[in-house]
Write an enzyme that holds these catalytic residues in place. Structure first.
Site: not given
Ligand code: NAD
Length: 331
Positions: A157, A240, A269, A288, A290
């Site tokens: 994504g 996560r 966490e 956490h 990022a």
């Molecule tokens: P996004 O919705 O743009 O991308 C998520 C992708 O995962 C999508 O393309 C979806 O099709 C895919 N997906 C869903 N289920 C799947 C599966 N079973 N197998 C493979 N792919 C699958 O989201 P994003 O903005 O890229 O963020 C992704 C995640 O990153 C967020 O949901 C959040 O939990 C995490 N995040 C963490 C931090 C941090 O501080 N560590 C910061 C931002 C986001």
């Protein structure tokens, strides 16, 4: 008429709050630590809106405590696994998040973890600090090359793609696994290959996780998946904590099933101080952070406050994760 009441579950610098204070009665939790669950339930009584962080569990009990006035739950994060979204949807309450603005910042950090694990940066720093640097050693602190290596991205994504863009500069071969895989023009443009889970596990030198946490992705990487990875592989998780089975990861790192892990997120966490993962040398664990750049955190706060304000005014949230709540209005 009384102004709408909102509860903001964490300290936010005053400079961001002027507009919300003008429009609402604001109850701001002033602490750095989240409100305990019973305090949270007390503080939300009768509010029109809640601004939560990913550390605040917003479930049916919190929604019940808030009562019938509750018009919006605005999460200051792109992930929203801390919120019972189906329960909110059932009640017609829109839930907001902060997508997009943290994409590059999070991808930067995923890549920083990848590089740090590949070249053992944290170990090297600890080595120097401990006064152990005695000579230039031919086999001292050997790491792995990033240039030319194969990067596997699970979840292609926003953030997964941003990590891929960074990898291009290192001439990495990019594989990705995502249910939305077919005919992706961006993947074609950058030469990334869509593969199945088995293939990405077996072929990646670096495997970076970017899926949301929900039922289907809980422990997506467990013992069986780790066993398929290369013994030299590095696992990076900035998604996560729940996406990885930590007990299986501990055994895999201890027994050399994979070489290294770099985590920004853990389950739970914060990670307990005596967690076995913390006894290993071949792991980096960040608390956490990022998305933690000055500019991005400011933008996240602005979006979360914009969602909150729109919600209490009965307007559509600029970033809503359950837009179905508006469709029922049209029926
Ligand atoms: P996004 O919705 O743009 O991308 C998520 C992708 O995962 C999508 O393309 C979806 O099709 C895919 N997906 C869903 N289920 C799947 C599966 N079973 N197998 C493979 N792919 C699958 O989201 P994003 O903005 O890229 O963020 C992704 C995640 O990153 C967020 O949901 C959040 O939990 C995490 N995040 C963490 C931090 C941090 O501080 N560590 C910061 C931002 C986001």
């Amino acid at each position: 008429m009384d102004k709408p009441r909102v509860f903001i579950a964490r300290y936010i610098p005053e400079e961001y709050l002027a507009q919300v204070r003008q429009a609402c009665q604001v109850d701001l939790w002033p602490e750095d630590l989240p409100p305990p669950p019973d305090t949270l339930r007390q503080r939300v009584r009768g509010v029109d809106g809640i601004l939560s962080l990913l550390t605040d569990k917003i479930d049916a009990a919190v929604m019940d405590a808030a009562g019938g006035n509750l018009k919006v739950i605005s999460n200051c994060a792109v992930g929203f696994d801390n919120i019972d979204v189906s329960e909110a949807t059932r009640r017609g309450i829109p839930v907001g998040n902060t997508p997009g603005v943290l994409t590059d910042t999070t991808a930067d950090f995923a890549f920083a973890l990848l590089m740090a694990a590949a070249r053992r940066v944290v170990e090297a720093h600890n080595f120097t600090r401990a006064g152990r640097w005695e000579t230039w050693g031919l086999t001292q602190l050997l790491g792995q090359d990033v240039a030319g290596a194969t990067l596997g991205i699970i979840g292609f994504g926003r953030i997964g793609r941003a990590v891929a863009r960074r990898a291009l500069g290192f001439e990495m071969r990019i594989l990705y696994y995502d249910p939305i895989c077919e005919d992706d023009p961006y993947a074609a443009q950058i030469g990334a290959h869509c593969v199945d889970l088995d293939t990405i596990l077996r072929h990646s030198d670096f495997l970076s996780l970017h899926v949301p946490l929900y039922k289907e992705t809980y422990h997506l990487i467990g013992e069986a998946e780790l066993a398929k990875m290369k013994p030299t592989a590095v696992l990076i998780n900035t998604a996560r904590g729940g996406v990885v089975d930590h007990e299986a990861l501990y055994r895999a790192l201890r027994d050399g099933v994979i070489a290294y892990a770099a985590l920004d997120v853990t389950e739970p966490e914060p990670i307990p101080k005596h967690h076995p993962l913390l006894t290993l040398e071949n792991i980096i664990i960040a608390p956490h952070i990022a998305s933690a750049s000055v500019r991005t955190r400011g933008r996240m706060i602005e979006i979360a406050l914009a969602n909150l304000l729109a919600g209490v005014r009965g307007e559509q949230l600029p970033h809503c994760v359950n837009p179905q709540v508006y469709m029922t209005d049209l029926e």
